[in-house]
Motif scaffolding. Structure first.
Motif, PDB file in Angstrom:
ATOM      1  N   THR A 269      33.453 -39.111 -35.492  1.00  0.00           N
ATOM      2  CA  THR A 269      32.802 -39.082 -36.809  1.00  0.00           C
ATOM      3  C   THR A 269      32.555 -40.490 -37.327  1.00  0.00           C
ATOM      4  O   THR A 269      31.479 -40.788 -37.869  1.00  0.00           O
ATOM      5  N   VAL A 270      33.526 -41.364 -37.167  1.00  0.00           N
ATOM      6  CA  VAL A 270      33.370 -42.744 -37.633  1.00  0.00           C
ATOM      7  C   VAL A 270      32.262 -43.451 -36.850  1.00  0.00           C
ATOM      8  O   VAL A 270      31.452 -44.185 -37.429  1.00  0.00           O
ATOM      9  N   VAL A 271      32.198 -43.217 -35.546  1.00  0.00           N
ATOM     10  CA  VAL A 271      31.160 -43.845 -34.725  1.00  0.00           C
ATOM     11  C   VAL A 271      29.780 -43.319 -35.121  1.00  0.00           C
ATOM     12  O   VAL A 271      28.821 -44.096 -35.244  1.00  0.00           O
ATOM     13  N   ARG A 272      29.658 -42.009 -35.325  1.00  0.00           N
ATOM     14  CA  ARG A 272      28.374 -41.461 -35.779  1.00  0.00           C
ATOM     15  C   ARG A 272      27.967 -42.081 -37.112  1.00  0.00           C
ATOM     16  O   ARG A 272      26.811 -42.489 -37.294  1.00  0.00           O
ATOM     17  N   GLY A 273      28.911 -42.135 -38.031  1.00  0.00           N
ATOM     18  CA  GLY A 273      28.618 -42.712 -39.332  1.00  0.00           C
ATOM     19  C   GLY A 273      28.215 -44.168 -39.232  1.00  0.00           C
ATOM     20  O   GLY A 273      27.261 -44.614 -39.880  1.00  0.00           O
ATOM     21  N   GLY A 274      28.937 -44.944 -38.395  1.00  0.00           N
ATOM     22  CA  GLY A 274      28.601 -46.358 -38.223  1.00  0.00           C
ATOM     23  C   GLY A 274      27.215 -46.546 -37.650  1.00  0.00           C
ATOM     24  O   GLY A 274      26.461 -47.423 -38.100  1.00  0.00           O
ATOM     25  N   ALA A 275      26.851 -45.728 -36.663  1.00  0.00           N
ATOM     26  CA  ALA A 275      25.522 -45.840 -36.061  1.00  0.00           C
ATOM     27  C   ALA A 275      24.426 -45.528 -37.066  1.00  0.00           C
ATOM     28  O   ALA A 275      23.392 -46.213 -37.121  1.00  0.00           O
ATOM     29  N   VAL A 276      24.638 -44.503 -37.886  1.00  0.00           N
ATOM     30  CA  VAL A 276      23.638 -44.124 -38.890  1.00  0.00           C
ATOM     31  C   VAL A 276      23.495 -45.217 -39.946  1.00  0.00           C
ATOM     32  O   VAL A 276      22.376 -45.580 -40.352  1.00  0.00           O
ATOM     33  N   VAL A 277      24.618 -45.761 -40.406  1.00  0.00           N
ATOM     34  CA  VAL A 277      24.568 -46.841 -41.399  1.00  0.00           C
ATOM     35  C   VAL A 277      23.866 -48.068 -40.829  1.00  0.00           C
ATOM     36  O   VAL A 277      23.037 -48.706 -41.497  1.00  0.00           O
ATOM     37  N   ALA A 278      24.182 -48.421 -39.579  1.00  0.00           N
ATOM     38  CA  ALA A 278      23.534 -49.581 -38.953  1.00  0.00           C
ATOM     39  C   ALA A 278      22.036 -49.352 -38.802  1.00  0.00           C
ATOM     40  O   ALA A 278      21.230 -50.257 -39.072  1.00  0.00           O
ATOM     41  N   ALA A 279      21.651 -48.153 -38.387  1.00  0.00           N
ATOM     42  CA  ALA A 279      20.225 -47.851 -38.266  1.00  0.00           C
ATOM     43  C   ALA A 279      19.542 -47.955 -39.624  1.00  0.00           C
ATOM     44  O   ALA A 279      18.428 -48.487 -39.741  1.00  0.00           O
ATOM     45  N   GLY A 280      20.216 -47.467 -40.657  1.00  0.00           N
ATOM     46  CA  GLY A 280      19.674 -47.605 -42.004  1.00  0.00           C
ATOM     47  C   GLY A 280      19.520 -49.054 -42.409  1.00  0.00           C
ATOM     48  O   GLY A 280      18.546 -49.437 -43.079  1.00  0.00           O
ATOM     49  N   GLY A 281      20.452 -49.899 -41.977  1.00  0.00           N
ATOM     50  CA  GLY A 281      20.358 -51.330 -42.261  1.00  0.00           C
ATOM     51  C   GLY A 281      19.132 -51.951 -41.625  1.00  0.00           C
ATOM     52  O   GLY A 281      18.426 -52.755 -42.259  1.00  0.00           O
ATOM     53  N   PHE A 282      18.844 -51.570 -40.383  1.00  0.00           N
ATOM     54  CA  PHE A 282      17.631 -52.087 -39.727  1.00  0.00           C
ATOM     55  C   PHE A 282      16.364 -51.616 -40.436  1.00  0.00           C
ATOM     56  O   PHE A 282      15.379 -52.373 -40.537  1.00  0.00           O
ATOM     57  N   VAL A 283      16.375 -50.375 -40.918  1.00  0.00           N
ATOM     58  CA  VAL A 283      15.204 -49.870 -41.653  1.00  0.00           C
ATOM     59  C   VAL A 283      14.989 -50.678 -42.929  1.00  0.00           C
ATOM     60  O   VAL A 283      13.858 -51.057 -43.266  1.00  0.00           O
ATOM     61  N   VAL A 284      16.078 -50.957 -43.657  1.00  0.00           N
ATOM     62  CA  VAL A 284      15.974 -51.739 -44.889  1.00  0.00           C
ATOM     63  C   VAL A 284      15.456 -53.139 -44.579  1.00  0.00           C
ATOM     64  O   VAL A 284      14.587 -53.672 -45.272  1.00  0.00           O
ATOM     65  N   VAL A 285      15.979 -53.762 -43.517  1.00  0.00           N
ATOM     66  CA  VAL A 285      15.528 -55.101 -43.137  1.00  0.00           C
ATOM     67  C   VAL A 285      14.043 -55.083 -42.789  1.00  0.00           C
ATOM     68  O   VAL A 285      13.263 -55.951 -43.213  1.00  0.00           O
ATOM     69  N   ALA A 286      13.620 -54.084 -41.994  1.00  0.00           N
ATOM     70  CA  ALA A 286      12.227 -54.035 -41.539  1.00  0.00           C
ATOM     71  C   ALA A 286      11.244 -53.786 -42.679  1.00  0.00           C
ATOM     72  O   ALA A 286      10.094 -54.239 -42.616  1.00  0.00           O
ATOM     73  N   SER A 287      11.686 -53.079 -43.718  1.00  0.00           N
ATOM     74  CA  SER A 287      10.775 -52.715 -44.806  1.00  0.00           C
ATOM     75  C   SER A 287      11.002 -53.526 -46.076  1.00  0.00           C
ATOM     76  O   SER A 287      10.344 -53.278 -47.094  1.00  0.00           O
ATOM     77  N   ALA A 288      11.914 -54.490 -46.037  1.00  0.00           N
ATOM     78  CA  ALA A 288      12.292 -55.232 -47.243  1.00  0.00           C
ATOM     79  C   ALA A 288      11.103 -55.981 -47.834  1.00  0.00           C
ATOM     80  O   ALA A 288      10.399 -56.694 -47.120  1.00  0.00           O
ATOM     81  N   PRO A 289      10.883 -55.864 -49.154  1.00  0.00           N
ATOM     82  CA  PRO A 289       9.798 -56.617 -49.784  1.00  0.00           C
ATOM     83  C   PRO A 289      10.159 -58.063 -50.080  1.00  0.00           C
ATOM     84  O   PRO A 289       9.283 -58.885 -50.340  1.00  0.00           O
ATOM     85  N   GLY A 290      11.455 -58.379 -50.062  1.00  0.00           N
ATOM     86  CA  GLY A 290      11.885 -59.731 -50.385  1.00  0.00           C
ATOM     87  C   GLY A 290      13.251 -60.025 -49.805  1.00  0.00           C
ATOM     88  O   GLY A 290      13.892 -59.177 -49.172  1.00  0.00           O
ATOM     89  N   ALA A 291      13.726 -61.257 -50.028  1.00  0.00           N
ATOM     90  CA  ALA A 291      14.941 -61.744 -49.388  1.00  0.00           C
ATOM     91  C   ALA A 291      16.184 -60.974 -49.813  1.00  0.00           C
ATOM     92  O   ALA A 291      17.051 -60.677 -48.986  1.00  0.00           O
ATOM     93  N   TRP A 292      16.290 -60.621 -51.093  1.00  0.00           N
ATOM     94  CA  TRP A 292      17.508 -59.979 -51.566  1.00  0.00           C
ATOM     95  C   TRP A 292      17.660 -58.575 -50.993  1.00  0.00           C
ATOM     96  O   TRP A 292      18.772 -58.152 -50.645  1.00  0.00           O
ATOM     97  N   VAL A 293      16.578 -57.855 -50.870  1.00  0.00           N
ATOM     98  CA  VAL A 293      16.636 -56.538 -50.229  1.00  0.00           C
ATOM     99  C   VAL A 293      16.960 -56.704 -48.746  1.00  0.00           C
ATOM    100  O   VAL A 293      17.716 -55.911 -48.166  1.00  0.00           O
ATOM    101  N   GLY A 294      16.403 -57.742 -48.135  1.00  0.00           N
ATOM    102  CA  GLY A 294      16.730 -58.018 -46.743  1.00  0.00           C
ATOM    103  C   GLY A 294      18.211 -58.266 -46.542  1.00  0.00           C
ATOM    104  O   GLY A 294      18.814 -57.787 -45.575  1.00  0.00           O
TER     105      GLY A 294
END
Length: 408
Positions: A269-294
């Protein structure tokens, strides 16, 4: 819980900490190393690639060595070699000497990483509950300290050997003294015998893929976060240095509390959760409008990726023990898995760079996102059978933890 276990856990945590300091001092001073030795930009990638390649060789050799000697012995002598090689990098004055020092550093790091994680896995089995993330938290803490010392050395324009010598003088004797209390766990009485070849590679393949993908994600952050924030999101040069520091801090925090999550919810469960959170982090980085969101995205990456590597080592050791009960099967599996640490490191940075140049850096961030999400598919490999390191599922703690290495 016996004093032998407590001392073994504390001494191994210090070993992880010392390695975090040493590795950070090397990688964060690469520009200064390049300047000191006059290494050209064209030649520098070859030097940088040589370290993980030779570390992989060191890990493979360790898999063979631990059939005959205890991992504690391997760790006891590889850690001083790493520290002395670091000092050699700082004290040399010719490219040939740099090549030798980096070669020794790489080979010793492979043996060190493998043996540290072997002991961590065996100690976790002796404890009967998750403690592996805590060891990697100590490594993260050492990395933060090492990066801070490197910053101070660069800020005050100190010679490399001046930055490295006090660290080596302090850490080397402390590591040697602490090594007296290393605990080999299930390897008690196995020294001098053929510990077997371990489980088949195909059994470990899912975990090898997870390890590779986790380090592709990690190397993406370490190598591209500053450039991405400055060139893509338009931050200042000073602000561009912040994401990696944030990533390191969140990695430390996530690992410091991660063992509690494993005990409560289970490793899968922890590994699944970590993978999902990390994937979400990459999505935020890829779509960030500015540095603080990045930077928010890189924060999520630290919280998500931090659990994957320690749990992958733990799962490999546990799987080997289930499939092959011979002494040393777990150690061989950990050494084999450790090679894919360096495979991911070697692939990650060139992959993102090539995609960024050919396509876009925003799009390139989605590739490690997909790879990290593959971990969810393999999460069942992290389920503990027959033991589950989670609340209400802990096996009885055992006193059969072997002799400390000072009993040799």
């Amino acid at each position: 819980m016996t004093d032998v276990l407590r001392r073994g856990r504390a001494s191994l945590a210090f070993g992880f900490f010392a390695q975090g300091v040493a590795f950070a001092l090397l990688v964060t001073r690469i520009p200064a190393i390049q300047d000191r030795y006059g290494v050209s930009d064209a030649l520098l990638p070859a030097f940088l690639a040589a370290v993980p390649i030779l570390a992989g060789v060191g890990s493979v050799v360790s898999e063979r060595l631990v059939r005959r000697v205890r991992p504690s012995r391997l760790l006891r002598w590889s850690q001083p070699v790493v520290l002395l090689a670091l000092l050699g990098v700082g004290a040399g004055d010719r490219v040939a000497l740099l090549a030798v020092a980096l070669a020794v550093f790489g080979l010793a790091v492979g043996a060190l990483d493998a043996s540290m994680n072997m002991l961590g896995v065996s100690l976790q089995r002796a404890y009967g509950r998750s403690i592996m993330l805590g060891f990697h938290a100590a490594y993260s803490l050492g990395g933060i300290l090492g990066a801070s010392l490197a910053w101070a050395g660069a800020h005050w324009d100190l010679a490399l050997w001046v930055s490295y010598l006090p660290v080596v003088v302090l850490l080397l004797p402390a590591a040697l003294v602490g090594s007296r209390w290393y605990v080999d766990g299930e390897r008690a009485g196995a020294e001098g015998t053929d510990a077997g070849g371990g489980v088949a590679f195909k059994v470990l393949l899912p975990l090898c893929l997870v390890m590779t993908f986790a380090y592709i994600g990690d190397s993406t952050v370490s190598n591209w976060s500053a450039k991405y924030l400055q060139d893509v999101l338009g931050s200042s040069e000073q602000l561009a240095t912040v994401p990696y520091n944030v990533y390191m801090v969140t990695t430390l925090v996530g690992r410091a509390v991660g063992d509690f999550g494993v005990r409560r919810f289970g490793a899968a469960t922890v590994v699944r959760g970590g993978a999902v959170v990390a994937a979400g982090g990459f999505v935020v980085v890829a779509s960030a409008p500015g540095a603080w969101v990045g930077m928010l995205g890189f924060t999520l990456l630290g919280l998500g990726l931090c659990v994957l590597v320690p749990q992958t080592f733990a799962a490999a050791g546990r799987l080997a023990a289930e499939k092959d009960g011979r002494p040393g099967a777990s150690d061989a599996a950990v050494a084999r898995l450790n090679v894919f640490n360096y495979v991911g490191f070697l692939i990650g940075s060139p992959l993102v760079g090539a995609l960024g140049d050919a396509w876009s850096y925003r799009g390139a961030m989605l590739v490690p996102m997909v790879l990290v999400l593959v971990t969810v598919v393999y999460a069942r490999s992290f389920e503990a059978r027959p033991d589950r390191y989670g609340g209400g599922h802990e096996r009885p703690r055992t006193a059969d933890v072997g002799r400390g290495s000072n009993g040799l």
